[in-house]
Each structure stands twice: as structure tokens, then as C-alpha cells.
Enzyme design. Structure first.
Site, PDB file in Angstrom:
ATOM      1  N   ARG A 130      18.916  -3.460  11.466  1.00  0.00           N
ATOM      2  CA  ARG A 130      18.986  -2.400  10.454  1.00  0.00           C
ATOM      3  C   ARG A 130      18.028  -1.234  10.700  1.00  0.00           C
ATOM      4  NH1 ARG A 130      20.554  -7.044   8.654  1.00  0.00           N
ATOM      5  NH2 ARG A 130      22.049  -7.256   6.958  1.00  0.00           N
ATOM      6  N   HIS A 167       5.273 -15.227  -1.365  1.00  0.00           N
ATOM      7  CA  HIS A 167       4.688 -13.916  -1.061  1.00  0.00           C
ATOM      8  C   HIS A 167       5.760 -12.860  -0.780  1.00  0.00           C
ATOM      9  CE1 HIS A 167       1.415 -11.260  -0.023  1.00  0.00           C
ATOM     10  NE2 HIS A 167       1.986 -10.993   1.134  1.00  0.00           N
ATOM     11  N   GLU A 188       0.810  -1.222   0.000  1.00  0.00           N
ATOM     12  CA  GLU A 188       0.000   0.000   0.000  1.00  0.00           C
ATOM     13  C   GLU A 188       0.845   1.276   0.000  1.00  0.00           C
ATOM     14  OE1 GLU A 188      -2.116  -3.389   0.805  1.00  0.00           O
ATOM     15  OE2 GLU A 188      -0.657  -2.659   2.272  1.00  0.00           O
TER      16      GLU A 188
END
Length: 154
Positions: free
Chosen positions: A131, A92, A62
Site C-alpha cells: 500500500r 498496543h 507523535e
């Protein structure tokens, strides 16, 4: 030559910039840390709190449409994409990583606006946690530097 007299340090001044951030909620602990580090670095670079807008979306897929909506406003000097995609057991991961990355790039090119892409793509949560702070700060620096560079080039 464009910017021949300007060094990188000159491009790190965010005092006159307006920045939009799109943050995915999926893997929210990590994306919240990205957003916190990013906002702190933007403020350190001189971007005013009132000139930083944050929009949250469900996940990485999105992010591009929200970036596009912000780009259409014509009020931001740069945008930042924050998200976290952690590999699972299915395909996925590749789909989300590839499509979100392509969407971010397309918005940047279509609207000629710099977008710092800090959508983490990691093998596991430990890599993402390692990270999150650095990539949040990096995204802020990229956004400020590129906004100033594109201003020079225009």
C-alpha cells in the site's frame, strides 16, 4: 450552491498551495516510501518544492502534536500525516491506531485545515509494502483537492 461549476479536476491544481507533511520514523522503510510517493505526486499536481515542508517524528503517536504545531503557523493550505502501524501480538496496535487517528481528526477540526491521513494500519509488513506507494500518492491528491475545496467554501 458552492463549487457547482467546479469539477474534481479543477480542484487538483496545487500551484498556489503550501503543504506540510508529518512523517513518522517508526517503520522507516515504509514511511520513506510513503513520503517519496507523496512528494512526487504533490510535484506532479503543481505544488512547488519550496512550498512543501517535511517534519519527521518518532512514531504515529507523535504525529498529531506535530500537525498541531504546523497548523498553528497558519501558512499551510493542507497537511499530510504519514505513518505505518503494523499489528503485533499486544493491544498496543489498537491504542496507537485509535489515538493517532483521533488526534489527526481533532487537529483538522480544531484548526479547520484539511489533513490527509495516510497512517497505514496493517496486519503485517507485506500489506504495508503493498500500500505504501498508492497511499502516499492518494494523500497528496486528497490534500490538494481538499485545500482547494475549502478555499471555495470560504
Amino acid at each position: 450552491m458552492f463549487g457547482a461549476d467546479k469539477g474534481k479536476a479543477d480542484r487538483m491544481d496545487g500551484h498556489k498551495l503550501s503543504i506540510g507533511i508529518v512523517q513518522a520514523r517508526f517503520n522507516e522503510g515504509i514511511t520513506n516510501a510513503l513520503a517519496h510517493a507523496c512528494r512526487a505526486e504533490l510535484l506532479d499536481l503543481g505544488v512547488q518544492e519550496k512550498d512543501i515542508d517535511l517534519v519527521r517524528v518518532p512514531g504515529a503517536l507523535e504525529i498529531p502534536v506535530a500537525l498541531q504545531a504546523l497548523a498553528e503557523r497558519n501558512r499551510y493550505d493542507a497537511l499530510i500525516a504519514l505513518g505505518c502501524i503494523i499489528r503485533g501480538e499486544t493491544y498496543h496496535f489498537e491504542l496507537v491506531a485509535n489515538e493517532s487517528g483521533a488526534g489527526v481528526s481533532r487537529v483538522a477540526l480544531d484548526y479547520q485545515i484539511p489533513i490527509a491521513n495516510a497512517i497505514l494500519t496493517t496486519q503485517d509488513e507485506a500489506q504495508a509494502l503493498a500500500r505504501q506507494d498508492d497511499k502516499g500518492r492518494d494523500a497528496a491528491r486528497v490534500a490538494v483537492e481538499m485545500a482547494n475545496l475549502l478555499d471555495e467554501l470560504s
